[in-house]
Enzyme design. Structure first.
Site, PDB file in Angstrom:
ATOM      1  N   ARG A 101       0.937  -1.414  -0.012  1.00 44.79           N
ATOM      2  CA  ARG A 101      -0.032   0.091  -0.135  1.00 44.79           C
ATOM      3  C   ARG A 101       0.895   1.227   0.094  1.00 44.79           C
ATOM      4  NH1 ARG A 101      -3.637  -0.301   4.612  1.00 44.79           N
ATOM      5  NH2 ARG A 101      -1.826  -1.016   5.735  1.00 44.79           N
ATOM      6  N   ASN A 103      -6.196  -2.823   1.679  1.00 41.26           N
ATOM      7  CA  ASN A 103      -6.219  -4.272   1.559  1.00 41.26           C
ATOM      8  C   ASN A 103      -7.702  -4.703   1.613  1.00 41.26           C
ATOM      9  OD1 ASN A 103      -3.628  -5.050   1.880  1.00 41.26           O
ATOM     10  ND2 ASN A 103      -3.347  -4.828   4.057  1.00 41.26           N
TER      11      ASN A 103
END
Ligand SMILES: [Fe+3]
Ligand SMILES: [Mg+2]
Ligand SMILES: [Zn+2]
Ligand SMILES: [Zn+2]
EC number: 6.2.-.-
Lengths: 333, 761
Positions: free
Chosen positions: B21, B39
């Site tokens: 990320r 996620n």
């Protein structure tokens, strides 16, 4: 025929068949379910020790002894390691094959008598049966014995810190027997040291008294089997230093040649003792003063760790001492 | 100006716990693109909004420049109507590592290129700092105490972040955003150099390198454990290390600064280059080249040598000061696990080392170096450990209702495995468990992995060998309430592991190794198994032969000839010549033993067959470490040519088997005419063709589509290649062990699969 070697397979077979249904030990202090060397029964304020053993050995005559000497020594020693060093009486039950040579039978009877004299053990009852040819392989002898213990020394009473002593060099009996049976010539004088050791253990108890916490007869499963059993039953660990265990060069050499670990080889005429630390020195001194105990050695101690296991200090590291198994299956790749 | 677009993107693969990320965040913000990343339980969900060119660049970057620890399997893009979003955000807060039922703790990696650049950059605050790491790299599994994986649950919790480090940790655009192991010289763990004489905390690296130059033997504490280290090119020093550790011939691994340094003494093929430079930095087995005299002391009698490149910042700093190569072997006593704590180090290895380069970051989980060998073009694990543990492996197909399983492993190269519907976690290398220290490590690993993986086993599986310590441990777990133990045949476990990594239901698996307990009480090790997860049928293999002296025959392989070679004089000659016995009379005892079966168990072991050939040819007379005779045989065989020899097939108890006694006699006859190298090559070839033929014929006759090869013998390059070729020539698909060790390190994985499948059926 893997069930006769005295290890895990034997324990399973016996506990699943022969002792099932005999759980009620009456008022025995040590009974069948304890799998000790003998039973202990209270009689008044005394403790009566009773044991029985049926001897089949191939071959019946071997260097250093025969089945007769073995039958008497085995039972006398089973009584003695329970604390009954004075044998009150033995019984002898002999079963022979019809064509068994008379002269061999006489030799066996003679060595039984001689072992009894050595042990100061009277045979108080006997029985002989003859079976047809082929119904039995030669001869089988059952002996039972009774004695009285002041202080009972089961194989389950070790406490942490107790010193572990063996009374003699180990492995001679098993190796001598194996060599004779398999026709292996080691070019060494390998003789069984089968003998009654009740006199030796009497000397131990005289000096050690209650400080002798446990005794055991390291017979079929050898030193390794006996120590592991003591550790399991006493719920302690046992620590042994490899180089302190008394083994003769001949046994080491024969073991090397056959790939057998002397710790896993059967003994007769050797005892393992657990002794409180303060009594260890006097007990060792008493052992070494006795002709049957001159090789006695303190090999380790009980510990409050690794319960049920025996840790062997090999000098380059610690590993567990393995029990003999029903099959010799290597583990290394 | 190009058109404004919005892309909805899904990224599948290994994308969690690897800094994915922050990577997406940095890429998008740098490109001036708006949107979000989050996620989504097993995959990454993101949206990018902005100019078409910029958005397409971002997607391309995600495909091609993903973080080193990630593996992008698929990037799916769908185009949407723009929503008018300018800013970019990371949607779910908290640790990036939160998974969905999977292991949330990632494996360790070596230091990444960018961190290494920081270490080398004189203007960086990480300059010269041994423990530099970022979200892409550094220790993970080895420093984690607990889940969730964040700093407070690692052994880094003792080190308060300095303001600079905290700033990096909290800034999403920073590479060290949420990097739990972030540290710098101002705040992080420190090095020290210890000797009898005292402790140097000022210039520990200089002191250590001086000691190495002086021919001293050091302990160096790294990420997952401690190495014994010395100058590999100083033969006298290496001999001293051998003598002090009681390892006369065991090959030592090397650490070498870079690939070109490796190429000065070993061949680096394409596959080897890839594994050497893999960020996880396994030890790679290479073929030695150019006869460097010092190599013979490092790996006596072998044609291979294990080499790794530096992986911790610490190692790079060492190689800034020494030219290398350095011996880097695990710091442990024989049969015991590697030492991780400084106090234990001086206690157990004080006689071995002259000094110790240490640090004050606690190693929570010991994790030995992984070891791979490129066999027939594909990397095979000799040891799957640091860098891979605790990543998950596949479950048996079509099963997610079974209870969680604990598999306790075998006896050598022990690992443990935990399985549930989410896959199988295979532990790091535990090693031997036959002593208190090994058993303690085994128990500790089970406790730790059950915690970290969040798997509470309901069932326990073990080997069928009644005497394995691990079998006793499994019984203990059963007494404590687990169902079982489910006893799994050693070779079924090997074979099931191979099926498992390829997710196939049934295959004919050749399982060739040293020792495993067979159902009939004999020792198996050269088996052709018709394998399913629940059961394996022994359908072929090697004809049984005798092992006079049991384990003794493993240490002195000439003994095996007593049961294989029908020529008493030749047997006596080999026994005496190799020092297995001293006199002819003793040799007769060993032969007698083989005849009477006195402590002479029967075996079908391929490893023992190779050992016997090794003794026959005088290539190795005494085994000082696992597999030594076979490894030395392989070294000789690599120089030889295969000679024509007829394969003697026969049947044993209904199985088609290779008649080992006849084969060995033929090889002994061949030895009278041909060179040692040729006979060695022929012996290996016969084994491979024999087992391969039996397996391929059985598969064809029974309509089975795949044949595989596993077990410790599958590490042998020549045997592996010939067996694969034999199978391929028969027109049958071949599968090999590429994700799970073919040796006993893979046993626990197989046990877990078999127990799971049995429970389900
Ligand atoms: Fe194996
Ligand atoms: Mg007895
Ligand atoms: Zn990094
Ligand atoms: Zn800092």
């Amino acid at each position: 025929l893997t069930h006769g070697t005295g290890g895990q397979a034997t324990r399973d077979l016996v506990s699943e068949t022969l002792t099932a249904g005999f759980e009620d030990a009456g008022d025995a202090l040590v009974g069948l379910a304890d799998f000790d060397d003998g039973a202990v029964l209270p009689v008044g304020d005394k403790k009566l020790v009773v044991t029985t053993d049926t001897h089949v050995v191939q071959p019946p005559f071997f260097p250093g002894g025969d089945i007769g000497r073995l039958a008497v020594s085995g039972t006398v020693n089973d009584l003695a390691v329970m604390g009954a060093t004075e044998v009150r009486g033995l019984t002898s039950g002999v079963v022979v094959e019809a064509n068994y040579p008379r002269e061999k039978l006489e030799r066996i009877a003679d060595s039984m008598a001689e072992a009894c004299r050595e042990a100061d053990a009277p045979v108080v009852s006997g029985d002989t049966k003859v079976m047809g040819n082929g119904e039995l392989d030669g001869i089988t002898i059952n002996t039972a014995g009774v004695g009285v213990a002041e202080h009972v020394t089961p194989d389950s009473d070790l406490s942490p810190q107790d010193v572990i002593i063996v009374t003699d060099t180990i492995g001679e009996h098993g190796i001598a027997l194996l060599a004779e049976r398999e026709g292996i010539d080691f070019e060494a004088d390998l003789e069984s040291d089968v003998q009654p050791v009740n006199d030796l253990l009497a000397a131990v108890l005289e000096v050690g008294g209650e400080a002798v916490t446990a005794m055991k007869d390291p017979t079929r499963t050898g030193l390794a089997g006996a120590l592991n059993e003591m550790a399991r039953k006493s719920e302690v660990g046992i620590e042994v230093t490899d180089e302190r265990v008394p083994v003769t060069g001949d046994v080491t050499g024969a073991g090397e040649l056959l790939g057998l670990d002397p710790y896993q080889i059967a003994n007769e005429g050797v005892a393992i003792l657990g002794v409180e630390p303060t009594a260890a020195e006097p007990v060792l001194a008493a052992l070494r003063d006795h002709p049957k105990g001159e090789n006695a050695a303190a090999i380790g101690k009980a510990i409050d760790d690794h319960h049920g296991r025996v840790v062997l200090d090999t000098g380059i590291g610690n590993r567990y001492m393995r029990e003999p198994s029903k099959e010799a299956v290597p583990r290394i790749c | 100006m190009s058109e404004r677009v919005r892309a909805s993107v899904r990224v599948d693969g290994v994308v969690q716990g690897v800094g994915f990320r922050p990577f997406v965040y940095r890429t998008a913000t740098a490109a001036g693109v708006g949107g979000y990343v989050r996620n989504a339980g097993g995959y990454i969900d993101a949206a990018f909004e902005g100019d078409r060119d910029a958005v397409e660049d971002v997607i391309e970057t995600i495909r091609s420049e993903a973080p080193p620890l990630s593996r992008v399997r698929a990037v799916d893009v769908s185009w949407e109507r723009p929503a008018g979003v300018e800013a970019f955000e990371i949607r779910d807060s908290g640790a990036d590592e939160a998974g969905d039922g999977g292991v949330s703790v990632p494996p360790d990696t070596g230091i990444c290129e960018r961190c290494l650049a920081d270490v080398r950059d004189p203007t960086s605050r990480y300059h010269g700092y041994w423990a530099t790491s970022c979200v892409d790299c550094g220790p993970r599994y080895t420093v984690v105490r607990d889940v969730p994986y964040d700093r407070a649950s690692t052994s880094m919790d003792e080190f308060q972040m300095c303001p600079d480090c905290r700033d990096s940790y909290e800034t999403p655009s920073d590479r060290r955003y949420h990097a739990q192991t972030v540290a710098c010289p101002a705040c992080g763990p420190e090095l020290r150099y210890e000797t009898d004489g005292g402790v140097d905390t000022d210039t520990p690296l200089d002191s250590a390198t001086q000691a190495l130059a002086d021919g001293e033997i050091l302990a160096v504490k790294g990420t997952g454990g401690t190495h014994l280290v010395c100058d590999a090119t100083a033969v006298a020093t290496v001999q001293r290390l051998r003598q002090r550790t009681g390892r006369p011939t065991k090959p030592f691994a090397l650490m070498v600064p870079d690939v070109s340094a490796v190429e000065s003494f070993a061949a680096v093929g394409e596959g080897e280059r890839e594994t050497l430079t893999d960020l996880r930095r396994p030890i790679t087995l290479l073929e030695a080249e150019g006869d460097m005299p010092w190599l013979a002391a490092v790996a006596p009698g072998l044609h291979t040598v294990g080499v790794m490149l530096p992986y911790a910042g610490l190692h790079h700093l060492l190689f800034d000061r020494v030219e290398g190569p350095l011996v880097m072997t695990s710091a442990n006593r024989p049969g015991e696990p590697m030492v991780t704590a400084a106090t234990a180090l001086w206690e157990t290895l004080g006689e071995v080392i002259d000094g110790a380069l240490l640090h004050d970051r606690e190693i929570v989980a010991r994790c030995d170096d992984s070891v791979v060998r490129v066999v027939d073009g594909a990397p095979h694990f000799l040891r799957r450990s640091r860098g891979w543990t605790p990543a998950r492996l596949p479950n048996p197909p079509g099963d997610d209702t079974s209870p969680a399983v604990l598999a306790v492993g075998g006896s050598r190269d022990v690992t443990i495995a935990l399985a549930d519907g989410g896959g199988v976690v295979l532990s790091q290398h535990i090693g031997g468990v036959d002593g208190p220290a090994g058993t303690a490590f085994h128990r500790e690993t089970i406790d730790r992995l059950t915690d970290l993986a969040g798997i509470s086993p309901a069932l326990v599986a073990c080997d069928r060998h009644p005497e394995y310590i691990t079998t006793a441990e499994a019984r203990r777990h059963a007494r404590d309430g687990l169902v079982g133990p489910v006893q799994v045949d050693h070779h079924h476990a090997h074979a099931a592991a191979l099926c498992g990594e390829h997710e196939i239901e049934r295959a004919v698996i050749v399982t060739a190794d040293g020792t495993g307990y067979g159902r009939d009480g004999t020792i198996w090790g050269g088996e052709v198994l018709d394998t399913r997860y629940e059961t394996a049928d022994r359908v072929g293999g090697l004809a049984p032969f005798s092992l006079p002296g049991g384990e003794k025959a493993v240490r002195h392989p000439a003994r095996i000839l007593a049961g294989l070679l029908d020529d008493d004089d030749a047997v006596d000659d080999r026994l005496v010549e190799t020092g297995a016995v001293e006199t002819a009379a003793e040799a007769a005892v060993v032969r007698r033993q083989a005849e009477t079966g006195t402590n002479a168990p029967a075996t079908t072991s391929a490893g023992r067959y190779l050992d016997a050939i090794s003794a026959l040819l005088g290539v190795c007379s005494r085994r000082d470490y696992q597999g030594e005779p076979a490894l030395r045989l392989e070294a000789h065989a690599s120089e030889g040519a295969v000679r024509d020899i007829e394969l003697p097939f026969t049947t044993d108890d209904g199985r088609r088997v290779l008649d080992t006694a006849t084969l060995v006699s033929r090889l002994a006859a061949l030895r009278k005419r041909e060179s040692t190298a040729d006979v060695a090559a022929t012996a290996q070839d016969a084994l491979a063709r024999g087992l391969g033929t039996i397996a391929a014929d059985y598969a064809r006759d029974n309509g089975i589509t795949a044949v595989g090869f596993t077990g410790g013998v599958a590490y042998n390059e020549a045997i592996y290649a010939v067996l694969r070729q034999t199978v391929s020539d028969a027109g049958i698909a071949f599968v090999g062990p590429e994700r799970v060790p073919p040796g006993d390190g893979g046993i626990a994985y197989g046990q877990a699969l078999v127990a799971t499948a049995r429970d389900a059926s």
